[in-house]
Design a protein around this motif. Structure first.
Motif, PDB file in Angstrom:
ATOM      1  N   TYR A   1     -19.672  31.583   6.538  1.00  8.82           N
ATOM      2  CA  TYR A   1     -20.391  30.417   7.060  1.00  8.82           C
ATOM      3  C   TYR A   1     -21.738  30.230   6.382  1.00  8.82           C
ATOM      4  O   TYR A   1     -22.548  31.155   6.299  1.00  8.82           O
ATOM      5  N   ILE A   2     -21.977  29.010   5.913  1.00  5.78           N
ATOM      6  CA  ILE A   2     -23.245  28.601   5.318  1.00  5.78           C
ATOM      7  C   ILE A   2     -23.767  27.418   6.123  1.00  5.78           C
ATOM      8  O   ILE A   2     -23.029  26.458   6.409  1.00  5.78           O
ATOM      9  N   ASP A   3     -25.047  27.461   6.512  1.00 11.23           N
ATOM     10  CA  ASP A   3     -25.589  26.399   7.356  1.00 11.23           C
ATOM     11  C   ASP A   3     -25.821  25.127   6.546  1.00 11.23           C
ATOM     12  O   ASP A   3     -25.526  25.057   5.337  1.00 11.23           O
ATOM     13  N   GLN A   4     -26.374  24.119   7.189  1.00 12.01           N
ATOM     14  CA  GLN A   4     -26.535  22.803   6.555  1.00 12.01           C
ATOM     15  C   GLN A   4     -27.549  22.808   5.419  1.00 12.01           C
ATOM     16  O   GLN A   4     -27.568  21.879   4.602  1.00 12.01           O
ATOM     17  N   ALA A   5     -28.378  23.821   5.371  1.00 15.12           N
ATOM     18  CA  ALA A   5     -29.341  23.937   4.277  1.00 15.12           C
ATOM     19  C   ALA A   5     -28.825  24.826   3.157  1.00 15.12           C
ATOM     20  O   ALA A   5     -29.563  25.141   2.213  1.00 15.12           O
ATOM     21  N   GLY A   6     -27.561  25.242   3.247  1.00 16.06           N
ATOM     22  CA  GLY A   6     -26.961  26.057   2.194  1.00 16.06           C
ATOM     23  C   GLY A   6     -27.298  27.529   2.263  1.00 16.06           C
ATOM     24  O   GLY A   6     -27.160  28.241   1.258  1.00 16.06           O
ATOM     25  N   GLN A   7     -27.729  28.004   3.436  1.00 18.98           N
ATOM     26  CA  GLN A   7     -28.117  29.394   3.583  1.00 18.98           C
ATOM     27  C   GLN A   7     -27.064  30.151   4.406  1.00 18.98           C
ATOM     28  O   GLN A   7     -26.480  29.610   5.338  1.00 18.98           O
ATOM     29  N   HIS A   8     -26.850  31.420   4.040  1.00 20.08           N
ATOM     30  CA  HIS A   8     -25.957  32.272   4.824  1.00 20.08           C
ATOM     31  C   HIS A   8     -26.622  32.652   6.142  1.00 20.08           C
ATOM     32  O   HIS A   8     -27.805  33.026   6.154  1.00 20.08           O
ATOM     33  N   CYS A   9     -25.882  32.557   7.231  1.00 13.93           N
ATOM     34  CA  CYS A   9     -26.382  33.015   8.528  1.00 13.93           C
ATOM     35  C   CYS A   9     -26.038  34.486   8.725  1.00 13.93           C
ATOM     36  O   CYS A   9     -25.216  35.053   8.000  1.00 13.93           O
ATOM     37  N   ARG A  10     -26.663  35.093   9.713  1.00  8.62           N
ATOM     38  CA  ARG A  10     -26.454  36.509   9.975  1.00  8.62           C
ATOM     39  C   ARG A  10     -25.619  36.720  11.227  1.00  8.62           C
ATOM     40  O   ARG A  10     -25.574  35.882  12.119  1.00  8.62           O
ATOM     41  N   GLY A  11     -24.966  37.865  11.249  1.00  6.49           N
ATOM     42  CA  GLY A  11     -24.199  38.263  12.414  1.00  6.49           C
ATOM     43  C   GLY A  11     -24.135  39.775  12.483  1.00  6.49           C
ATOM     44  O   GLY A  11     -24.492  40.487  11.529  1.00  6.49           O
ATOM     45  N   SER A  12     -23.670  40.262  13.632  1.00  2.00           N
ATOM     46  CA  SER A  12     -23.477  41.701  13.812  1.00  2.00           C
ATOM     47  C   SER A  12     -21.982  41.957  13.863  1.00  2.00           C
ATOM     48  O   SER A  12     -21.329  41.686  14.867  1.00  2.00           O
ATOM     49  N   PHE A  13     -21.419  42.450  12.757  1.00  2.00           N
ATOM     50  CA  PHE A  13     -19.979  42.661  12.686  1.00  2.00           C
ATOM     51  C   PHE A  13     -19.686  43.888  11.830  1.00  2.00           C
ATOM     52  O   PHE A  13     -20.506  44.309  11.013  1.00  2.00           O
ATOM     53  N   PHE A  14     -18.517  44.462  12.060  1.00  4.54           N
ATOM     54  CA  PHE A  14     -18.134  45.671  11.342  1.00  4.54           C
ATOM     55  C   PHE A  14     -17.902  45.362   9.858  1.00  4.54           C
ATOM     56  O   PHE A  14     -17.302  44.325   9.529  1.00  4.54           O
ATOM     57  N   PRO A  15     -18.338  46.227   8.953  1.00  4.24           N
ATOM     58  CA  PRO A  15     -18.165  45.985   7.516  1.00  4.24           C
ATOM     59  C   PRO A  15     -16.766  46.345   7.040  1.00  4.24           C
ATOM     60  O   PRO A  15     -16.567  47.261   6.235  1.00  4.24           O
ATOM     61  N   ILE A  16     -15.789  45.623   7.545  1.00  7.15           N
ATOM     62  CA  ILE A  16     -14.406  45.843   7.125  1.00  7.15           C
ATOM     63  C   ILE A  16     -13.905  44.596   6.425  1.00  7.15           C
ATOM     64  O   ILE A  16     -14.309  43.475   6.752  1.00  7.15           O
ATOM     65  N   ASP A  17     -13.043  44.791   5.462  1.00  6.66           N
ATOM     66  CA  ASP A  17     -12.518  43.678   4.664  1.00  6.66           C
ATOM     67  C   ASP A  17     -11.319  43.078   5.386  1.00  6.66           C
ATOM     68  O   ASP A  17     -10.161  43.389   5.073  1.00  6.66           O
ATOM     69  N   ALA A  18     -11.601  42.232   6.374  1.00  8.17           N
ATOM     70  CA  ALA A  18     -10.547  41.602   7.156  1.00  8.17           C
ATOM     71  C   ALA A  18     -11.069  40.279   7.685  1.00  8.17           C
ATOM     72  O   ALA A  18     -12.247  40.170   8.044  1.00  8.17           O
TER      73      ALA A  18
END
Length: 364
Positions: free
Chosen positions: A40-57
């Motif tokens: 997800y990239i916001d309307q200004a073209g920046q990546h937002c942050r989240g708290s999620f497990f670093p798994i490739d899924a």
């Protein structure tokens, strides 16, 4: 009055606290594990942050199922330590708490079926699985139902499992459009400013196992009160939320707890997550409950470590409260408060377990 239900075991997992013990340490240290969202990239073209497990899924239904199984695996170990092999001879009922897809766009279409299928083969041998949908307070509503069930079947094992992984692209977009995504920028502004408030979405799962009868001295904590209520002013309303519904739920739960002896609330665990709406609600509620609070009461904000766990948050907070209950004085109470994006509000009171006092040694 029936004996208070016993929290025999609990489990909790989120990125900075993958086990209940580490989750407790992460909350106390306010240790979070935030990452840039991969999609997800916001309307200004920046990546937002989240708290999620670093798994490739991907953030699909299979990921929710993986979290559910991880929490139940932890709970299995905890239950066996508390009740030994006796647990497998008890009736076992599961309340499975998942988000309400009608209120939260962007969730996987096969979410309920996939998670339900993933928990069928767990070693608890469920007599029944009760699907429960809702937001932050849904877990406490399920706990109240589980408590009512144990008043009829005290020998049974009632498990409440909450799961959350709503970080798909469409789900993030919906949060952004509601001005609920912390740090998101809006492109229509000449100089886009990040959203100062709002939540950091997180993922995780938690489970709590309750029963009506355990040997004295066993169990993590007691569930002394549980109540839910409706809040007339929600996040989408124009007015200021003064916490009428949350106060009503908390007062009812605290009055129920008084039936098990005198005690004061030493800690309030709440789902404050950076939204001014919830801060207003909590402030008014705490003022109204002042007569129940100990002079040095403390506030705990697990979302600072886990991110906003939404449908899993209240179950996770009860698990964390139960973990610390054995270290509390017998008269100490912990109050868990749950708000929500919908009108539902919830509150539960956690107390220390019945302890077995050491007998003086007698020599013949």
């Amino acid at each position: 009055m029936n004996p208070a239900p016993v929290i025999a075991a609990a489990a909790c997992t989120f990125p900075s606290g993958p086990t209940l013990e580490l989750a407790d340490a992460a909350v106390r240290a306010q240790l979070s594990l935030l990452q840039r969202h991969p999609e997800y990239i916001d309307q200004a073209g920046q990546h937002c942050r989240g708290s999620f497990f670093p798994i490739d899924a991907p953030f699909n239904a299979a990921r929710w199922a993986l979290l559910a199984k991880a929490a139940l695996e932890q709970l299995t170990v905890s239950v066996e330590q508390a009740l030994s092999s006796v647990v497998w001879r008890r009736p076992c009922v599961l309340w499975l708490v998942l988000p309400d897809a009608d209120r939260r766009p962007g969730l996987p279409h096969d979410l309920v079926d996939t998670v339900m299928q993933s928990v069928q083969d767990e070693p608890f041998r469920w007599d029944r699985i009760v699907p429960y949908s809702g937001g932050h307070a849904a877990g406490l509503a399920a706990l109240r139902e589980a408590s009512d069930y144990l008043s009829i079947q005290p020998e049974a094992l009632a498990v409440v499992l909450g799961v959350e992984s709503g970080l798909g692209r469409e789900a993030m977009l919906w949060l952004d459009m509601q001005s609920l995504l912390h740090g998101a920028r809006h492109g229509h502004q000449s100089r886009p400013q990040p959203e100062s408030y709002g939540r950091i979405p997180g993922e995780g799962a938690a489970a709590v196992a309750l029963t009506g009868r355990v040997p004295r001295g066993f169990g993590m904590a007691r569930l002394l009160g549980a109540s839910v209520a409706e809040e007339p002013i929600t996040h989408a309303s124009d007015g200021v939320c003064t916490g009428a519904g949350l106060t009503r739920a908390a007062r009812t739960a605290l009055e129920q707890a008084q039936g098990y002896g005198e005690g004061q609330v030493c800690s309030i665990i709440t789902d404050l997550n950076g939204e001014p709406y919830r801060a207003d609600q909590f402030g008014f509620t705490a003022l109204r409950l002042s007569s129940f609070l100990a002079p040095q009461w403390q506030r705990s904000l697990p979302a600072l470590a886990s991110g906003d766990l939404n449908s899993a948050s209240s179950v996770a907070h009860v698990a964390l409260a139960a973990y610390t209950a054995r270290k509390q004085p017998a008269t100490a109470r912990q109050l868990v408060l749950a708000s929500s994006d919908d009108p539902l509000r919830g509150a539960v009171v956690i107390g220390a377990p019945d302890l077995v006092h050491n007998l003086q040694e007698t020599r013949l």
